[in-house]
Design an enzyme around this catalytic site. Structure first.
Site, mmCIF file in Angstrom:
data_model
loop_
_atom_site.group_PDB
_atom_site.id
_atom_site.type_symbol
_atom_site.label_atom_id
_atom_site.label_comp_id
_atom_site.label_asym_id
_atom_site.label_seq_id
_atom_site.Cartn_x
_atom_site.Cartn_y
_atom_site.Cartn_z
ATOM 1 N N ARG A 92 0.808 -1.219 0.000
ATOM 2 C CA ARG A 92 0.000 0.000 0.000
ATOM 3 C C ARG A 92 0.846 1.275 0.000
ATOM 4 N NH1 ARG A 92 -5.364 -1.647 1.882
ATOM 5 N NH2 ARG A 92 -5.885 0.508 2.284
ATOM 6 N N TRP A 111 2.467 6.035 1.723
ATOM 7 C CA TRP A 111 2.623 6.524 0.347
ATOM 8 C C TRP A 111 2.362 8.027 0.458
ATOM 9 C CZ3 TRP A 111 -0.404 9.082 -3.342
ATOM 10 C CH2 TRP A 111 0.138 9.096 -4.637
ATOM 11 N N GLU A 138 -1.518 -0.624 -22.533
ATOM 12 C CA GLU A 138 -1.019 -1.405 -21.406
ATOM 13 C C GLU A 138 0.482 -1.680 -21.553
ATOM 14 O OE1 GLU A 138 -1.974 -2.024 -18.577
ATOM 15 O OE2 GLU A 138 -0.864 -3.767 -17.895
ATOM 16 N N LYS A 183 3.229 -0.566 -18.760
ATOM 17 C CA LYS A 183 4.163 -1.509 -18.119
ATOM 18 C C LYS A 183 5.591 -1.011 -18.274
ATOM 19 C CE LYS A 183 2.079 -3.212 -16.036
ATOM 20 N NZ LYS A 183 0.687 -3.292 -15.825
ATOM 21 N N GLU A 216 6.169 2.141 -15.934
ATOM 22 C CA GLU A 216 6.230 1.961 -14.478
ATOM 23 C C GLU A 216 7.373 1.057 -14.051
ATOM 24 O OE1 GLU A 216 2.590 0.485 -12.689
ATOM 25 O OE2 GLU A 216 2.296 -0.955 -14.287
HETATM 26 O O1 M6R Z 1 -6.482 -2.194 -7.732
HETATM 27 P P1 M6R Z 1 -6.877 -1.569 -9.027
HETATM 28 O O2 M6R Z 1 -7.015 -2.547 -10.143
HETATM 29 O O3 M6R Z 1 -8.106 -0.719 -8.900
HETATM 30 O O4 M6R Z 1 -5.694 -0.597 -9.390
HETATM 31 C C1 M6R Z 1 -5.787 0.271 -10.485
HETATM 32 C C2 M6R Z 1 -4.452 0.864 -10.829
HETATM 33 O O5 M6R Z 1 -3.943 1.595 -9.753
HETATM 34 C C3 M6R Z 1 -3.434 -0.212 -11.211
HETATM 35 O O6 M6R Z 1 -3.889 -0.975 -12.278
HETATM 36 C C4 M6R Z 1 -2.095 0.432 -11.590
HETATM 37 O O7 M6R Z 1 -2.238 1.140 -12.776
HETATM 38 C C5 M6R Z 1 -0.998 -0.617 -11.704
HETATM 39 N N1 M6R Z 1 0.218 -0.087 -11.139
HETATM 40 C C6 M6R Z 1 -0.701 -1.008 -13.098
HETATM 41 O O8 M6R Z 1 0.337 -1.908 -13.204
#
Ligand code: M6R
Length: 624
Positions: A27, A74, A497, A501, A504
């Site tokens: 988190r 965070w 996507e 990837k 990040e």
């Molecule tokens: O838990 P969630 O699927 O709601 O999260 C959504 C985004 O925060 C999450 O997909 C984020 O973009 C990831 N870091 C992608 O790899």
């Protein structure tokens, strides 16, 4: 975002708090800290950086307290430094607070408290809570009243854990539109943002309601509304399994999770589509509605499903990309119009949904604040709702009675991979289910697609067998500054996507485009230094995508493609070719993303990046 933990009992608190924090580091990992009460004194120990830094600090301490709260952060307000790490205290060091969320009116409160003589030590919004509670507490020494009065003055959505050195046997927890759970053990109690944190100690839990205060002792919990009314709810058994993070033979969780995708898909398909000749099993079992734990399945009647005129999907990040593909899939099979919104863009807007709309919220964590807010808004406007999540115990799962639970197990790496393909497969199954309920598709075509879907896990395994080629390709491009991804139709979101990837994981700038859109502006960025990755799968948009790739090549871009094995056209256009097995265009996003995930992983690994916990990110984004 941010994880809250607490412990009261007979064991030493610090090791328990640290074990809880380890489960919540997903988190946020900007800093971590604990506060314990020992010999009538509050001790606060905290450190910037990952939890490991706090652990090093704690090694030289011998805290024997049996009560404490902890936090993993965070950063929102204030840089990720020691001084801004939680817990925060009042001026006398009597009251300690850890916090998740944002106190939106903290500036006004801070000015007011400073004018009353409070001394602030951090740049956070959190610290006002410690001073505010302290101020009210000193009016008449009633802690519950002080907490209640303080929270009525806070704006925003948040969760808090608060300790007062004068009440060493009690933790006060506050939940305001967040997630907070109390675990009840034998002569000990736990507090955590996610019950996973204390699952190794107990499976008995009480989930705090939307605006609720919990007064926790080692013997139990009392619950109060913000208006002071006492509530009573029996504990329920948590259905989360105790989780031990284990990388197995892999260097990184990300690599392990990419490799698990075929297994995840098989599990999801076996659960929801054990027989391709029979309808998809998304209907909720008749027995499933009893008890308070959410159960998977759809409870809408056939009449209700037939009456749906529009579908609204809300999601963020990777889940948003899965949803964009979901739109194409559902529209193709059912002809129901589908809109997909980035959930945060629903805030402050008139969401055009009604009782003939199905709103689908997609979130692997089921805790993303923006997605939850959008779903609640849609629900309040009369829309049917459905959740797609990987966490059966999440906030999202409690908000709707129609649920698809993806069968991924916990995803540890912050970058989503296996949960993305599981969300995709959920959309395929949902579209097939809706098509069957509404007699919307030719049964022959449906059977063909179902059979194709069943083959996907094996085809993914074939791609995973080509890791070495993908690693070599990644090595060739690891020093670039910018990358463009493009695709059309079902694979336009795959391009988005792929770019996410790469960004990040490697911190290389990347953008995804609809291939046909490149010529409308983005093509200006192309030159020999920019690789362009094209997703090229035979089907309705194949030739046009190939033409768009030619346009990029004509601008000297370095050309990479994801194409199907045996495609002879690609050799003239592309310098690097990553292949997937031949597949129906409709199902191709389930394959095309895999080489892109591996490509980004190998680049990040070669660059020595923090693959599983990239900088500035958190796995669960619980602020808006
Ligand atoms: O838990 P969630 O699927 O709601 O999260 C959504 C985004 O925060 C999450 O997909 C984020 O973009 C990831 N870091 C992608 O790899």
């Amino acid at each position: 975002m941010c994880g809250i933990v607490g412990y009261l009992g007979t064991a030493k608190a610090v090791p328990v708090l640290v074990s809880e924090l380890k489960c919540l580091e997903y988190r946020g990992y900007d800093s971590a800290g604990v506060a314990v009460i020992e010999e009538g004194r509050l001790r606060v120990l905290k450190a910037a950086g990952k939890l490991a830094n706090l652990e090093s600090l704690l090694r030289t301490e011998n805290a024997y307290a049996t009560v404490g709260i902890g936090h993993t952060r965070w950063a929102t307000h204030g840089a990720p430094t020691d001084k801004n790490a939680h817990p925060h205290t009042d001026s006398e060091g009597q009251i300690a607070v850890v916090h998740n969320g944002i106190i939106e009116n903290y500036r006004d409160l801070k000015d007011e408290l400073i004018s009353k003589g409070c001394k602030f030590a951090s740049d956070t919004d959190t610290e006002v809570v410690a001073h505010l509670v302290s101020t009210y507490y000193h009016e008449d020494n009633d802690m519950l009243k002080a907490v209640m009065t303080a929270v009525r003055r806070l704006k925003g959505i948040y969760a808090l854990a608060i300790m007062n050195v004068e009440e060493p046997d009690t933790i006060y927890a506050v939940n305001h539109h967040y997630s907070l759970t109390v675990g009840l053990g034998d002569n000990e109690s736990f507090l955590a943002s996610d019950s996973l944190a204390y699952r190794q100690y107990t499976n008995q839990m009480v989930r705090l309601d939307q605006s609720e205060i919990a007064v926790i002792t080692k013997n139990g919990v009392r619950l109060y509304g913000f208006d002071g009314a006492e509530a009573s709810r029996p504990p329920t058994a948590s259905d989360v399994n105790a989780f031990v993070a284990d990388k197995g033979q892999f260097k990184h969780f990300l690599h392990k999770e990419i490799s698990e995708q075929p297994v995840v898909l098989r599990q999801t398909l076996t659960k929801y589509m054990p027989d391709v000749n029979k309808p998809v099993l998304l209907r909720k079992a008749d027995t499933a509605s009893s008890g308070s734990a959410p159960s998977a399945g759809i409870s809408l009647t056939n009449m209700q499903l037939r009456g749906i005129e529009r579908i609204q999907v809300v999601a963020c990040g990777t889940a948003y990309h899965a949803s964009l593909i979901g739109k194409y899939i559902i529209e193709e099979l059912t002809s129901i119009p589908v809109e997909v919104e980035i959930a945060s863009e629903c805030r402050g807007r008139k969401l055009l949904v009604n009782e003939r709309t199905l709103t689908i919220a997609v979130s692997q964590s089921g805790e993303t604040a923006d997605t939850l807010a959008a779903l609640k808004d849609a629900k309040s406007r009369g829309s049917f709702t459905l959740g797609i999540t990987n966490r059966a115990d999440s906030h999202l799962a409690h908000l709707t009675s129609n649920l698809i639970i993806t069968q991924c197990g916990i995803e540890v790496s912050v970058a989503a991979t296996k949960t993305y393909v599981a969300q995709l497969v959920s959309f395929y199954l949902l579209a097939m289910f809706l098509a069957e309920e509404r007699d919307a598709v030719d049964p022959g075509r449906l059977l063909e697609l179902k059979k194709g879907l069943m083959l996907i896990p094996t085809l993914q395994e074939k791609i995973l067998g080509q890791e070495e080629e993908i690693r070599q390709a990644a090595n060739k491009y690891k020093s670039v500054q910018d990358v463009v991804f493009m695709g059309r139709g079902f694979n336009y979101p795959t391009a988005l996507e792929g770019a996410l990837k790469l960004k990040e994981l490697s911190y290389i700038h990347a953008s995804g485009y609809a291939a046909g859109e490149l010529k409308h502006g983005p093509i200006a960025v192309l030159d020999e230094k920019v690789p362009v990755i094209t997703i090229l799968v035979p089907g309705k948009v194949y030739e046009k995508t190939l033409s768009n790739a030619q346009e990029a090549k004509a601008r000297n871009a370095q050309m990479i493609c994801v194409s199907v094995e045996g495609d002879q056209n690609v050799h003239h256009t592309f310098d690097t070719i990553l292949t997937i097995p031949p597949v129906d265009e409709f199902l191709s996003p389930l394959l095309a993303v895999v080489p892109l995930q591996l490509f980004s992983y190998f680049i990040a690994e070669a660059l020595g990046k923090d693959v599983d916990q990239p900088r500035n990110l958190a796995k669960s984004v619980t602020v808006e």
